[in-house]
Design an enzyme around this catalytic site. Structure first.
Site, PDB file in Angstrom:
ATOM      1  N   ASP A   1      -9.923   2.810   1.695  1.00  0.00           N
ATOM      2  CA  ASP A   1      -9.985   2.347   3.089  1.00  0.00           C
ATOM      3  C   ASP A   1     -10.566   3.436   3.997  1.00  0.00           C
ATOM      4  OD1 ASP A   1      -8.926  -0.227   2.849  1.00  0.00           O
ATOM      5  OD2 ASP A   1      -6.863   0.460   3.055  1.00  0.00           O
TER       6      ASP A   1
ATOM      7  N   LYS B   1       0.803  -1.231   0.000  1.00  0.00           N
ATOM      8  CA  LYS B   1       0.000   0.000   0.000  1.00  0.00           C
ATOM      9  C   LYS B   1       0.838   1.285   0.000  1.00  0.00           C
ATOM     10  CE  LYS B   1      -4.112  -1.863   2.275  1.00  0.00           C
ATOM     11  NZ  LYS B   1      -5.142  -1.659   3.289  1.00  0.00           N
TER      12      LYS B   1
HETATM   13  P1  NAP Z   1       0.357  -2.936  10.459  1.00  0.00           P
HETATM   14  O1  NAP Z   1       0.698  -1.775   9.592  1.00  0.00           O
HETATM   15  O2  NAP Z   1       1.258  -4.122  10.499  1.00  0.00           O
HETATM   16  O3  NAP Z   1       0.194  -2.371  11.975  1.00  0.00           O
HETATM   17  C1  NAP Z   1      -0.048  -3.242  13.048  1.00  0.00           C
HETATM   18  C2  NAP Z   1      -0.376  -2.425  14.299  1.00  0.00           C
HETATM   19  O4  NAP Z   1      -0.721  -3.367  15.343  1.00  0.00           O
HETATM   20  C3  NAP Z   1       0.792  -1.604  14.849  1.00  0.00           C
HETATM   21  O5  NAP Z   1       0.292  -0.444  15.466  1.00  0.00           O
HETATM   22  C4  NAP Z   1       1.395  -2.560  15.878  1.00  0.00           C
HETATM   23  O6  NAP Z   1       2.122  -1.901  16.908  1.00  0.00           O
HETATM   24  C5  NAP Z   1       0.145  -3.157  16.469  1.00  0.00           C
HETATM   25  N1  NAP Z   1       0.387  -4.446  17.136  1.00  0.00           N
HETATM   26  C6  NAP Z   1       0.668  -5.634  16.531  1.00  0.00           C
HETATM   27  N2  NAP Z   1       0.814  -6.599  17.466  1.00  0.00           N
HETATM   28  C7  NAP Z   1       0.611  -5.991  18.685  1.00  0.00           C
HETATM   29  C8  NAP Z   1       0.600  -6.458  20.030  1.00  0.00           C
HETATM   30  N3  NAP Z   1       0.834  -7.748  20.319  1.00  0.00           N
HETATM   31  N4  NAP Z   1       0.323  -5.570  20.997  1.00  0.00           N
HETATM   32  C9  NAP Z   1       0.053  -4.274  20.722  1.00  0.00           C
HETATM   33  N5  NAP Z   1       0.059  -3.774  19.471  1.00  0.00           N
HETATM   34  C10 NAP Z   1       0.322  -4.623  18.456  1.00  0.00           C
HETATM   35  O7  NAP Z   1      -1.087  -3.528  10.094  1.00  0.00           O
HETATM   36  P2  NAP Z   1      -2.354  -2.753   9.484  1.00  0.00           P
HETATM   37  O8  NAP Z   1      -2.337  -2.853   8.023  1.00  0.00           O
HETATM   38  O9  NAP Z   1      -2.432  -1.398  10.120  1.00  0.00           O
HETATM   39  O10 NAP Z   1      -3.569  -3.693   9.995  1.00  0.00           O
HETATM   40  C11 NAP Z   1      -3.893  -3.785  11.371  1.00  0.00           C
HETATM   41  C12 NAP Z   1      -5.123  -4.649  11.559  1.00  0.00           C
HETATM   42  O11 NAP Z   1      -6.248  -4.066  10.917  1.00  0.00           O
HETATM   43  C13 NAP Z   1      -5.014  -6.078  10.981  1.00  0.00           C
HETATM   44  O12 NAP Z   1      -5.592  -6.965  11.892  1.00  0.00           O
HETATM   45  C14 NAP Z   1      -5.835  -6.015   9.711  1.00  0.00           C
HETATM   46  O13 NAP Z   1      -6.426  -7.272   9.399  1.00  0.00           O
HETATM   47  C15 NAP Z   1      -6.906  -5.014  10.102  1.00  0.00           C
HETATM   48  N6  NAP Z   1      -7.445  -4.296   8.937  1.00  0.00           N
HETATM   49  C16 NAP Z   1      -8.782  -4.361   8.710  1.00  0.00           C
HETATM   50  C17 NAP Z   1      -9.319  -3.685   7.631  1.00  0.00           C
HETATM   51  C18 NAP Z   1     -10.801  -3.758   7.366  1.00  0.00           C
HETATM   52  O14 NAP Z   1     -11.203  -3.481   6.235  1.00  0.00           O
HETATM   53  N7  NAP Z   1     -11.622  -4.090   8.348  1.00  0.00           N
HETATM   54  C19 NAP Z   1      -8.495  -2.942   6.779  1.00  0.00           C
HETATM   55  C20 NAP Z   1      -7.137  -2.887   7.052  1.00  0.00           C
HETATM   56  C21 NAP Z   1      -6.619  -3.567   8.136  1.00  0.00           C
HETATM   57  P3  NAP Z   1       3.709  -1.640  16.776  1.00  0.00           P
HETATM   58  O15 NAP Z   1       3.861  -0.393  15.968  1.00  0.00           O
HETATM   59  O16 NAP Z   1       4.149  -1.477  18.187  1.00  0.00           O
HETATM   60  O17 NAP Z   1       4.307  -2.845  16.091  1.00  0.00           O
END
Ligand code: NAP
Length: 270
Positions: free
Chosen positions: A103, A67
């Site tokens: 998004d 992305k």
């Molecule tokens: P990303 O860029 O990898 O970011 C992950 C985030 O989660 C970071 O803030 C990370 O914190 C945090 N995190 C991961 N493991 C953690 C833990 N054990 N404890 C506390 N914080 C933790 O991922 P993303 O693309 O933003 O996606 C995040 C989530 O949203 C995913 O589950 C994805 O499936 C969901 N999502 C849903 C939609 C939808 O359409 N509903 C769209 C996009 C994403 P750090 O910075 O400290 O690593």
């Protein structure tokens, strides 16, 4: 077999719900085309995008890890996607690639359909500062909400808050900020594939809790919120609306949102 007119480029790609949602929608609309998920490794992204120009495809969706890195390969980018710093949809027109972000509006649409429609001065706490958080913070700021961000890694929350003129929360500020907010949004991956894991034990005194994780649909955070009488919003609405908006850009007609939602729910096992 119908010709492929739209793709998902992701790495990995095989667990995505997008092919199910889009192909069910295309079939429902009687459009003789298909949507295909393609596993594209980071080093192959540019070549796959170049091949799109003359392929006859309408466009492509992008997911992790493309992305942000895709921006440099596009001919144009909408101001919203540029401000967010992420593109999840490309439209191909006259051999040119235009990048959009669906998004952010998809997230706002999911709040509105759940009944949350007033955003000016709404106090919002966002958990997480990853890719998804960027679009959500941007969209809420545009709607004049007041946004505070907490993240496990403080530096990332600070960078995101600075980029969008929001406020980063320290661990010691979190409890009070959540208690007093009107909307709590989980954008971390905590709770994904784990019904017993929650990103926070704190909840607002009143108002709304949204979790963008959609596997499972009812995360522990949402269960806890419902148990205390708070309004809850799951992540399926965002998924469906970002997909519907992308499809509308490609085919130039309204997407069958409820058909896409049912297809995604069926695939999730509901
Ligand atoms: P990303 O860029 O990898 O970011 C992950 C985030 O989660 C970071 O803030 C990370 O914190 C945090 N995190 C991961 N493991 C953690 C833990 N054990 N404890 C506390 N914080 C933790 O991922 P993303 O693309 O933003 O996606 C995040 C989530 O949203 C995913 O589950 C994805 O499936 C969901 N999502 C849903 C939609 C939808 O359409 N509903 C769209 C996009 C994403 P750090 O910075 O400290 O690593």
């Amino acid at each position: 077999m119908y010709p492929t007119r739209a793709y998902l480029f992701a790495h990995p790609a095989k667990h995505s719900l997008s092919p199910t949602m889009h192909n069910t929608a295309l079939e429902h609309l009687g459009i003789a085309a298909q949507y295909e998920a393609k596993d594209v490794a980071p080093q192959d992204l540019q070549a796959n995008l170049e091949a799109l120009r003359t392929s006859g495809a309408w466009g492509v969706n992008l997911s992790i890890p493309h992305k942000e890195t895709v921006l440099e390969f596009l001919d144009s980018i909408t101001p919203e996607a540029r401000a967010i710093g992420a593109v999840n949809t490309i439209v191909v027109k006259h051999n040119k690639l235009k990048g959009l972000n669906t998004d952010a509006p998809g997230f706002m649409q999911s709040l509105r359909e759940a009944g949350l429609t007033e955003f000016a001065d709404l106090e919002v706490v966002i958990l997480g500062a990853g890719g998804a958080a960027r679009g959500i913070v941007y969209a809420l700021q545009q709607a004049e909400a007041r946004v505070q961000i907490h993240n496990r890694t403080w530096k990332r929350a600070e960078v995101l808050a600075t980029d969008f003129d929001a406020q980063a929360l320290t661990d010691s500020d979190l409890r009070q900020a959540i208690k007093n907010c009107d909307l709590l949004v989980n954008t971390t991956s905590v709770g994904l594939e784990n019904p017993n894991e929650t990103p926070t034990i704190f909840l607002p005194k009143q108002g709304w809790v949204c979790d963008i994780v959609y596997k499972p649909l009812e995360t522990k955070l949402l269960r806890d919120a419902r148990a205390t009488g708070l309004h809850s919003i799951d992540g399926l609405g965002m998924l469906v609306h970002q997909g519907a908006l992308a499809l509308e850009h490609w085919i130039g007609q309204p997407a069958p949102i409820e058909i896409m939602r049912s297809a995604a729910m069926k695939k999730l096992g509901y």
